[in-house]
Design an enzyme around this catalytic site. Structure first.
Site, PDB file in Angstrom:
ATOM      1  N   ILE A  63       0.858  -1.190   0.000  1.00  0.00           N
ATOM      2  CA  ILE A  63       0.000   0.000   0.000  1.00  0.00           C
ATOM      3  C   ILE A  63       0.889   1.233   0.000  1.00  0.00           C
ATOM      4  O   ILE A  63       1.580   1.510   0.989  1.00  0.00           O
ATOM      5  CB  ILE A  63      -0.939   0.023   1.221  1.00  0.00           C
ATOM      6  CG1 ILE A  63      -1.745  -1.271   1.319  1.00  0.00           C
ATOM      7  CG2 ILE A  63      -1.873   1.239   1.145  1.00  0.00           C
ATOM      8  CD1 ILE A  63      -2.555  -1.401   2.603  1.00  0.00           C
ATOM      9  N   THR A  64       0.888   1.989  -1.092  1.00  0.00           N
ATOM     10  CA  THR A  64       1.658   3.234  -1.092  1.00  0.00           C
ATOM     11  C   THR A  64       0.897   4.276  -0.273  1.00  0.00           C
ATOM     12  O   THR A  64      -0.325   4.355  -0.304  1.00  0.00           O
ATOM     13  CB  THR A  64       1.904   3.750  -2.516  1.00  0.00           C
ATOM     14  OG1 THR A  64       0.678   4.183  -3.106  1.00  0.00           O
ATOM     15  CG2 THR A  64       2.530   2.662  -3.389  1.00  0.00           C
ATOM     16  N   GLY A  65       1.658   5.072   0.484  1.00  0.00           N
ATOM     17  CA  GLY A  65       1.013   6.048   1.349  1.00  0.00           C
ATOM     18  C   GLY A  65       0.169   5.399   2.424  1.00  0.00           C
ATOM     19  O   GLY A  65      -0.828   5.976   2.870  1.00  0.00           O
ATOM     20  N   ASN A  72       0.716   5.012   5.511  1.00  0.00           N
ATOM     21  CA  ASN A  72       0.947   5.446   6.897  1.00  0.00           C
ATOM     22  C   ASN A  72      -0.027   6.511   7.367  1.00  0.00           C
ATOM     23  O   ASN A  72       0.056   6.981   8.498  1.00  0.00           O
ATOM     24  CB  ASN A  72       2.392   5.930   7.078  1.00  0.00           C
ATOM     25  CG  ASN A  72       2.723   7.123   6.203  1.00  0.00           C
ATOM     26  OD1 ASN A  72       1.857   7.687   5.535  1.00  0.00           O
ATOM     27  ND2 ASN A  72       3.989   7.515   6.200  1.00  0.00           N
ATOM     28  N   SER A  73      -0.979   6.916   6.495  1.00  0.00           N
ATOM     29  CA  SER A  73      -1.964   7.920   6.900  1.00  0.00           C
ATOM     30  C   SER A  73      -3.173   7.850   5.975  1.00  0.00           C
ATOM     31  O   SER A  73      -3.147   7.173   4.939  1.00  0.00           O
ATOM     32  CB  SER A  73      -1.363   9.335   6.850  1.00  0.00           C
ATOM     33  OG  SER A  73      -1.016   9.685   5.518  1.00  0.00           O
ATOM     34  N   GLY A  74      -4.233   8.570   6.346  1.00  0.00           N
ATOM     35  CA  GLY A  74      -5.410   8.680   5.490  1.00  0.00           C
ATOM     36  C   GLY A  74      -6.043   7.366   5.138  1.00  0.00           C
ATOM     37  O   GLY A  74      -6.033   6.404   5.928  1.00  0.00           O
ATOM     38  N   TYR A 106      -4.875  18.474  -9.612  1.00  0.00           N
ATOM     39  CA  TYR A 106      -5.236  17.207  -8.966  1.00  0.00           C
ATOM     40  C   TYR A 106      -6.261  16.447  -9.811  1.00  0.00           C
ATOM     41  O   TYR A 106      -6.101  15.243 -10.067  1.00  0.00           O
ATOM     42  CB  TYR A 106      -5.802  17.494  -7.578  1.00  0.00           C
ATOM     43  CG  TYR A 106      -6.163  16.257  -6.798  1.00  0.00           C
ATOM     44  CD1 TYR A 106      -5.181  15.463  -6.220  1.00  0.00           C
ATOM     45  CD2 TYR A 106      -7.496  15.888  -6.623  1.00  0.00           C
ATOM     46  CE1 TYR A 106      -5.514  14.322  -5.501  1.00  0.00           C
ATOM     47  CE2 TYR A 106      -7.832  14.757  -5.905  1.00  0.00           C
ATOM     48  CZ  TYR A 106      -6.840  13.986  -5.341  1.00  0.00           C
ATOM     49  OH  TYR A 106      -7.166  12.857  -4.627  1.00  0.00           O
TER      50      TYR A 106
END
Length: 336
Positions: free
Chosen positions: A16-18, A20-22, A199
């Site tokens: 899972i990239t990213g 560590n949050s959200g 974005y």
């Protein structure tokens, strides 16, 4: 970490990239709390301290058969992407990790009011949200052997029909997007629209990429895009002004019921959207489904623009060239 199997089947790896949050963290928590598995979750992130904290938190709550670790990955650096992919592949090949079952391309950034660039000279929103993940997936394709899944976190912001009043994508040639040059509709953007439109455009690229990838994958390996909806309380707005960051972090989560009633019903908590992302990545139900765009646990149409196959193929071909550029060539592309 152990790659031994239990009565529920052999262990499998989820990257899972990213994570560590959200919603990435919410996804990891849902996978590690599931009754399926056993799962070994790899949190891939550039922030080592936050990743260690996330792993400690996740490990304490994980089911007995599940394991979790962190590995360093900076999607703003093509060299870092290649290093991560090589290390992961070596560990998979040697048996140091269970087979790779799911790659969740979740990490993302939203520009503030000025153009920033990756280590390779690309505009950061396009470089991280699309090019970094494009290279990562391609580097790991040999390790994605059936059954396996790729899930790309996109966004409803790519679809003007879903986000009335918000800046729509402003697509132009892929090299121009990598430089940070958007289409004509972005010419008069103010500070807020500046980052929002970049974005949205990068999220359109995510959908194009997913559809093009699905056409190339072997039988038994699937690729789907995922719209998490409007998720409050994440760090996506970290590059915006202080008032916007304050509102996104402390104000909007407190008025979620009002937003659902008067703005859109597609507003979710981290746990809700992270759980649906975990379902798409690991649950038996969507097995075999590929080339689709999901909102929560339902496959829905993406934007009309996103079905432009010729544009998706152009994006693929140009991305192959861009991610193979040397550092000096990338600087030339960025006009530096």
């Amino acid at each position: 970490m152990s790659s031994s199997s239990t009565g529920r089947g052999p262990a499998r790896t989820v990257v899972i990239t990213g994570g560590n949050s959200g919603i990435g963290l919410g996804c990891a928590a849902a996978v590690l709390g599931s009754r399926d598995g056993p799962w070994h979750v790899v949190i891939a992130s550039r922030d080592a301290s936050r990743s260690r904290a996330a792993v400690d938190r996740l490990a304490r709550a994980a089911g007995a058969a599940h394991t979790v670790e962190a590995m360093s990955l900076d999607l703003a650096s093509l060299a870092s992407v290649r290093t991560f992919a090589a290390e992961l592949t070596d560990r998979l090949t040697s048996g140091g990790l269970p087979p790779l079952y799911a790659l969740v391309c979740n990490a993302g950034v939203q520009a503030g009011t000025t153009v920033t660039r990756t280590a390779d000279g690309f505009e950061s929103t396009f470089g991280i949200n699309h090019l970094g993940h494009f290279l990562l997936v391609n580097e790991l394709l040999p390790a994605l052997k059936a059954p396996a899944r790729v899930v790309v976190v996109a966004s409803g912001t790519h679809d003007p029909a879903e986000t009335a009043g918000l800046p729509a994508p402003a697509w132009t040639g892929v090299p121009a997007l990598a430089r940070g040059d958007l289409g004509p509709s972005a010419a008069s953007d103010g500070p807020f629209a500046f980052g929002q439109r970049r974005y949205a455009t990068s999220k359109l690229a995510n959908v194009y990429f997913t559809y093009a990838l699905a056409r190339r994958l072997p039988d038994g390996v699937t690729a789907n895009a995922y719209d998490p909806g409007l998720v409050l309380g994440t760090s996506l707005q970290r590059n915006h002004s202080a008032p916007v960051r304050f509102a996104a972090t402390y104000v909007l989560p407190r008025v979620r019921p009002l937003l659902r009633r008067f703005l859109t019903d597609k507003i979710y908590t981290i746990e809700e959207s992270g759980g649906a992302l975990a379902w798409l990545a690991t649950s038996p139900e969507p097995a075999g489904i590929t080339g689709k765009y999901f909102h929560q646990r339902e496959a829905i149409p993406s934007s009309d623009e996103s079905y432009d196959t010729a544009r998706a193929e152009e994006l693929w071909d140009d991305s192959v060239k861009l991610t193979a550029l040397s550092g000096s060539a990338a600087s030339e592309l960025a006009g530096e």
